[in-house]
Design a protein around this motif. Structure first.
Motif, PDB file in Angstrom:
ATOM      1  N   PRO A   1       3.187 -47.778   9.258  1.00 49.25           N
ATOM      2  CA  PRO A   1       3.923 -47.792  10.535  1.00 49.25           C
ATOM      3  C   PRO A   1       3.045 -48.130  11.727  1.00 49.25           C
ATOM      4  N   PHE A   2       1.788 -47.627  11.711  1.00 43.58           N
ATOM      5  CA  PHE A   2       0.865 -47.903  12.817  1.00 43.58           C
ATOM      6  C   PHE A   2      -0.303 -48.710  12.264  1.00 43.58           C
TER       7      PHE A   2
ATOM      8  N   GLY B   1      -0.781 -42.436  15.988  1.00 42.71           N
ATOM      9  CA  GLY B   1      -0.516 -43.385  14.908  1.00 42.71           C
ATOM     10  C   GLY B   1      -0.986 -42.865  13.566  1.00 42.71           C
ATOM     11  N   CYS B   2      -2.111 -42.168  13.564  1.00 41.25           N
ATOM     12  CA  CYS B   2      -2.633 -41.569  12.332  1.00 41.25           C
ATOM     13  C   CYS B   2      -1.633 -40.561  11.769  1.00 41.25           C
TER      14      CYS B   2
ATOM     15  N   MET C   1       0.278 -40.830   8.100  1.00 38.01           N
ATOM     16  CA  MET C   1       0.206 -39.783   7.081  1.00 38.01           C
ATOM     17  C   MET C   1       1.598 -39.290   6.703  1.00 38.01           C
ATOM     18  N   GLU C   2       2.448 -39.122   7.688  1.00 41.62           N
ATOM     19  CA  GLU C   2       3.828 -38.703   7.415  1.00 41.62           C
ATOM     20  C   GLU C   2       4.556 -39.739   6.566  1.00 41.62           C
ATOM     21  N   HIS C   3       4.229 -41.007   6.769  1.00 39.76           N
ATOM     22  CA  HIS C   3       4.841 -42.101   6.009  1.00 39.76           C
ATOM     23  C   HIS C   3       4.613 -41.926   4.509  1.00 39.76           C
ATOM     24  N   TYR C   4       3.474 -41.322   4.144  1.00 39.46           N
ATOM     25  CA  TYR C   4       3.150 -41.094   2.731  1.00 39.46           C
ATOM     26  C   TYR C   4       3.411 -39.652   2.310  1.00 39.46           C
ATOM     27  N   GLY C   5       4.157 -38.922   3.138  1.00 46.86           N
ATOM     28  CA  GLY C   5       4.515 -37.552   2.795  1.00 46.86           C
ATOM     29  C   GLY C   5       3.364 -36.577   2.880  1.00 46.86           C
TER      30      GLY C   5
END
Length: 315
Positions: free
Chosen positions: A149-150, A209-210, A214-218
């Motif tokens: 995402p970032f 953005g970090c 991280m949230e993008h990968y759970g």
């Protein structure tokens, strides 16, 4: 005791073996045989292979023989459903057909497109070494920085990021600190392996953005927006790619020096510090010993050096 056949990557001369040695040091196991880019490992279980970045394939060892019919007989005992044979040998197509024919004699059917069991075969000193493929759940290309995402163009490839974490000899549940975490590439790989990621980032946009990445990968982790040199944190290991050149928000030369001189404060005694620096920057952190270093070519005009240090007792 399991025997595992590992086909190490040829992407780098030294890192694949160094990474394997570091992981075995933590997870348990030993290399019993090496030839070309193949390592045969004895270990209580084979779960450690899921950690490895610079390993192309892994297989449970089945047989070693100079007679391909003997190989076929032994391998046939481990086939479930359909099968296919894959080799990295010269005349590989011929050998795949020969071994496939031997296995088929025992009633197993070939399925080249979607086999239930994949047989791998290598050759050493005139003898075939065969095993049953262990699927490696790596998806490094799908995790490349541009798909997050970032995005920032200087972000490290996830394969190298994972290797750096492994060189720090951490195990599941250990804390891994990246004091210059940027978009979170190192922390993502640490989190996916079950470590507890902690990141420090002075730039607010990158810190946010970090978290998104991280949230993008759970994944969850502690991301702190501040100057790393002002932080008071101790982790099991420090793994970082120090800012340099135009991508740095401050004087990279001074930052590299100041951080390395203070790096021992961030890691427990006996813990490892893995740092990526421009080649030629040789600054050893206080209270540490040099474990090794590896040169990594980024592109034609840029080679970076991976340093591995261990914090030692001063008593």
């Amino acid at each position: 005791m399991n025997k595992i056949i590992l086909e190490l990557s040829r992407e780098h001369e030294a890192l694949p073996k160094a990474e394997l040695a570091a992981v075995l040091e933590v997870e348990g196991g030993r290399v019993t045989c090496e030839f070309s880019n193949i390592a045969i490992v004895e270990s209580e279980n084979h779960n450690f292979v899921n950690r490895l970045a610079f390993t192309k394939s892994a297989a449970l060892f089945v047989a070693k023989s100079g007679d391909i019919s003997d190989i076929g007989k032994e391998v046939s005992k481990h086939i479930n459903g359909t099968f296919a044979v894959r080799t990295r040998l010269k005349k590989s197509e011929t050998i795949e057909k020969e071994l496939g024919a031997e296995i088929a004699k025992y009633g197993h059917k070939v399925n080249l497109k979607n086999p239930d069991t994949k047989v791998v075969c290598f050759k050493n000193e005139g003898k075939y070494v065969a095993g049953i493929d262990i699927h490696l759940p790596h998806d490094f290309e799908a995790r490349r920085p541009k798909f997050r995402p970032f995005f920032h163009p200087t972000s490290m490839h996830p394969k190298l990021a994972r290797c750096l974490v492994n060189l720090a000899r951490v195990k599941k549940g250990d804390t891994v600190l990246d004091p210059f975490c940027g978009t979170g590439g190192i922390l993502i790989e640490a989190g996916l392996m079950g470590m507890k990621p902690i990141g420090i980032e002075i730039n607010k946009e990158c810190a946010q953005g970090c978290r998104r990445n991280m949230e993008h990968y759970g994944l969850t982790g502690e991301i702190i927006c501040k100057d790393a040199l002002e932080a008071k944190i101790t982790a099991d290991a420090v793994v970082t790619d120090l800012p340099y050149g135009r991508s740095s928000f401050m004087s990279s030369t001074g930052l590299q020096r100041d951080f390395l001189l203070a790096a021992h404060r961030f890691v427990r005694e006996g813990g490892y510090i893995v740092v990526v620096l421009p080649k030629g920057k040789n600054i050893k952190p206080k209270k540490t010993e040099i474990v090794n270093h590896y040169d990594v070519r980024v592109h034609k005009s840029l080679t970076r050096r991976v340093w591995v240090f261990r914090k030692v007792s001063q008593s």
